[in-house]
Motif scaffolding. Structure first.
Motif, PDB file in Angstrom:
ATOM      1  N   GLY A 161      -3.759   1.059  -3.903  1.00 54.91           N
ATOM      2  CA  GLY A 161      -5.377   0.999  -2.743  1.00 54.91           C
ATOM      3  C   GLY A 161      -5.207   0.354  -1.476  1.00 54.91           C
ATOM      4  N   ASP A 162      -4.227   1.296  -0.545  1.00 51.79           N
ATOM      5  CA  ASP A 162      -3.586   0.561   0.419  1.00 51.79           C
ATOM      6  C   ASP A 162      -4.906   0.264   1.884  1.00 51.79           C
ATOM      7  N   GLN A 163      -5.067  -1.015   1.596  1.00 49.08           N
ATOM      8  CA  GLN A 163      -6.047  -1.646   2.791  1.00 49.08           C
ATOM      9  C   GLN A 163      -4.996  -1.689   4.093  1.00 49.08           C
ATOM     10  N   SER A 164      -4.234  -1.137   4.612  1.00 46.90           N
ATOM     11  CA  SER A 164      -3.450  -1.436   5.361  1.00 46.90           C
ATOM     12  C   SER A 164      -4.101  -0.406   6.448  1.00 46.90           C
ATOM     13  N   ILE A 165      -3.579  -1.386   8.057  1.00 44.25           N
ATOM     14  CA  ILE A 165      -3.791  -0.115   8.506  1.00 44.25           C
ATOM     15  C   ILE A 165      -3.701   1.638   8.176  1.00 44.25           C
ATOM     16  N   GLY A 166      -2.651   1.305   8.269  1.00 45.17           N
ATOM     17  CA  GLY A 166      -1.340   2.450   7.870  1.00 45.17           C
ATOM     18  C   GLY A 166      -1.739   3.919   6.654  1.00 45.17           C
ATOM     19  N   SER A 167      -2.879   3.215   5.789  1.00 41.17           N
ATOM     20  CA  SER A 167      -2.793   3.509   4.656  1.00 41.17           C
ATOM     21  C   SER A 167      -3.807   4.824   5.360  1.00 41.17           C
TER      22      SER A 167
END
Ligand SMILES: *[C@@H]1O[C@H](CO)[C@@H](O)[C@H](O)[C@H]1NC(C)=O
Length: 420
Positions: A161-167
């Motif tokens: 559930g990646d919250q990073s800008i790259g998700s």
């Protein structure tokens, strides 16, 4: 008249000499298909069409419906080099050297995952058809291709559930090509993420040279776009984050009679400099610490990893355009890359592999293929929703808080079990 009659003859003859198949395509029954797959759907490392790591090859640029989480893309371009040309053959050589990376046999022990059998869909998107005749046009072709490929939809949301800008954006791994391919890549990333990108740059050289360094008198727009000045240009365009970027592996000679290339104000000051020699004092993990200290783990800050294969010593990577003795070994560099697995990577390149100068053992191309494998592994691992441990997948070393105790020696019992 002649043409008309000839066309008529052909038209009349058409049906008779046609070899087109007019019938319905027969559908292979399910059980037969299964049997065929069991019998023939096996690839040996040395067989098959040479895509990267035997990944399914797709010409993504002409298949707009094709989506992926990570794309491997070739940029066969080398008309912006200052010394030995030949890197246009780099993507082919790296793909050939990746032959032993097969989905079934690519469990990466340091990471605790097999990147080709995890959550991410990884596709070999083929090569960008880049003109060798006009560098201005070539740059535009690369920019448009990177922007298009980097703007596609991802297929599988990372389990974490990646919250990073790259998700939500696929990641691109470019096989070069000379190093100038990094400029269109950064322009595309800036467009996609709408902010300056952190650049982690492994290279013997700075690549922030002002283009007038090559010739102050004979200048044109085209001479600005070369494989030693693209970071200068990128920085001046505001594409590079000046407070978080780093050069590592440096050992280049500078211009003139002093260290002006290091001390003059300019884009080169947007990078910290880690020299090849520093590894003797710091060790590979010390180099990792300096890089992590500089770049950090801000989930909002995208990181681009650019690997010029000449960061390696010519004894371990002779097949490159501007070799500089005194570099890192492949083992040292791989160790450093492994230590950087938590970086918020949104893209990467592996450039300047010039197979004409490589040896018969494909030493340089093998190193490049392994570098790509480690980078892809880290990209996939960052999305895995499980505490895998930080080093060699030693899950038993992740304590209750999920903190890795990577320095602990494994006890002899564990080692014994692992060896069985
Ligand atoms: C980084 O520094 C260069 C040169 O000093 C400057 O032109 C550029 O705008 C800076 N970039 C950002 C993102 O502030």
């Amino acid at each position: 008249m002649y043409w008309k009659s000839l066309l008529n003859v052909l038209a009349l003859a058409g049906p008779a000499i046609s070899c087109a198949h007019h019938g319905e395509t027969e559908v292979v029954p399910e059980h037969e298909r299964e049997e065929l797959l069991k019998k023939w759907d096996q690839e040996w490392s040395f067989s098959g069409i040479a895509s990267f790591a035997h990944l399914r090859p797709v010409k993504c640029l002409i298949e707009p419906q094709e989506n992926y989480d990570i794309a491997v893309i070739g940029a066969p371009f080398d008309t912006a080099v200052s010394y030995r040309p030949g890197a246009r053959f780099g993507p082919r050589a790296i793909r050939a050297a990746s032959a032993r990376q097969m989905a079934g046999t690519s469990y990466n022990t340091r990471a605790g995952i097999n990147p080709y059998q995890s959550w991410a869909k990884i596709t070999d998107c083929g090569d960008i058809p880049i003109t060798p005749f006009d560098n201005g046009l070539a740059e535009r072709q690369m920019y448009e291709a990177f922007l298009e490929l980097g703007s596609r939809k991802v297929v599988n949301a990372a389990p974490k559930g990646d919250q990073s800008i790259g998700s939500g954006h696929p990641k691109l791994v470019t096989l070069g090509g000379d190093h100038s391919v990094a400029l269109p890549a950064l322009r595309a990333l800036y467009q996609i993420y709408q902010k300056p990108i952190t650049v982690l740059h492994f290279d013997a050289h700075l690549d922030t040279w002002n283009p007038v360094r090559y010739s102050a008198y004979w200048q044109s727009e085209q001479t600005q776009f070369n494989h030693g000045s693209f970071f200068h240009k990128a920085s001046r365009e505001g594409l590079i984050c000046n407070s978080t970027s780093a050069h590592a592996g440096l050992r280049t000679r500078l211009t003139g009679v002093n260290d002006g290339d290091y001390t003059n104000p300019g884009p080169e000051q947007g990078f910290i400099r880690i020299h090849a020699d520093d590894i003797d004092e710091l060790g590979p993990m010390g180099v990792v610490d300096v890089i992590m200290e500089r770049i950090g783990l801000d989930p909002e800050q995208p990181v681009y990893l650019s690997v010029d294969i000449d960061v390696l010593d010519p004894s371990t990577a002779p097949g490159t355009g501007t070799p500089e003795p005194g570099g890192w070994t492949t083992r040292e560099f791989i160790r450093i890359l492994r230590g950087l697995e938590k970086l918020n990577l949104v893209g990467a390149d592996i450039v300047e592999v010039s197979p004409a100068y490589d040896n018969k053992g494909e030493t340089t191309a093998l190193a490049a293929a392994q570098v790509a494998f480690e980078i892809i592994t880290s990209m996939v691992k960052s999305g895995v929703d499980e505490e895998l441990g930080g080093w060699y997948g030693r899950k038993d070393e992740v304590d209750a808080e999920g903190v890795e105790a990577v320095e602990t020696e494994p006890d002899s019992e564990t080692v014994g079990k692992d060896e069985l």
